[in-house]
Enzyme design. Sequence first.
Site: not given
Length: 311
Positions: A138, A141-142
């Site tokens: 992701c 997200c990261d």
Amino acid sequence: MEGGEKRVYDVIIIGGGPAGLTAGLYTSRSRLKTLLIENGLLGGQMTTTEVIENYPGFPEGVTGDELSRLMEEQAKRFGLEVIPEYVVEVKVEGAKKIVKTEEGSYLSQALIVCTGTEYRKLGVPGEKEFAGKGVSYCATCDGAFFQDNQIVVVGGGDSALTEALYLTKFGKAVTIIHRRDALRGTKIYQERVFTHPKINLLWNSVIQEIKGDSIVKSIVIRNVKTGEVTEHPIDGVFLFVGLSPKTQFLRGLVDMDEEGYIITDGNGQTSVKGIFAAGDCRRKLVRQIATAVGDGATAACSTEKYLELKE
Ligand code: NAP
């Protein structure tokens, strides 16, 4: 509630992505008592998408978070009930459907399955060990953890291309590693990837191993044409090698294809009367937010017809 009193609904929807939220909007507006069960964030994979450019009505694009919020608000406006639980089993007793979650059991006349998909694992040594320590599925997200880093993206589909483009915000350089010499993703994303100054492409190559100590340090790459094996220092590897349907809890109950996608007719009806499926978890050619929304509306209208004829 387990073993005791079960809460009763006309319709239970499992999954709160665009298909589930649309189905919930339609069934609630039809005044069917509807429960939507979603253990993650409402919006599903939209919530991990930075900008959505191909959903009509937003000429400048819309963030995944904003579209999720708008769909949730619209569905709830008509009385959709939502609970954050994880479904472990579905049973059919006559015309009744019993949905078991980790917390309890719920009963309904009809069920719409909208559980979507999850990113497929690559299955190479180091992938599991370094998940969350340099291996990610992701970018939204990261991505921010990889400021000025060397980032690798694996895959040649829409996910790999859009996420690689997003990761250029953070990384010093982004290398897309693809197993063939042609990309699968949409042409407009291909054009952007080919012309982006921070993106390089490594063709005909696969990752053989991900190495590191407490975090990822390098990857071992094999050229599938020449057989040459090389090791490259990197900081982060993002894997986008396709999707798997989240349908394990329905195995043996409804017909699925060999990959686990639920087989339906054009109205979303599965092999079990009163169980419908919509969105990415269904066997179909195109998986987009626009098609998930259409599926959700179709399955909801089919459900309404099914309940009318049953009574
Ligand atoms: P996908 O289209 O199935 O692409 C997966 C990619 O991974 C392919 O390029 C495939 O290579 C490669 N691959 C598969 N297994 C591999 C392995 N073991 N090792 C190395 N490479 C491997 O999956 P996706 O990109 O996640 O997209 C899924 C669906 O969502 C598609 O319908 C897509 O259009 C949609 N989507 C749309 C958008 C958008 O419109 N913005 C964004 C994301 C996803 P090959 O090409 O050689 O098969």
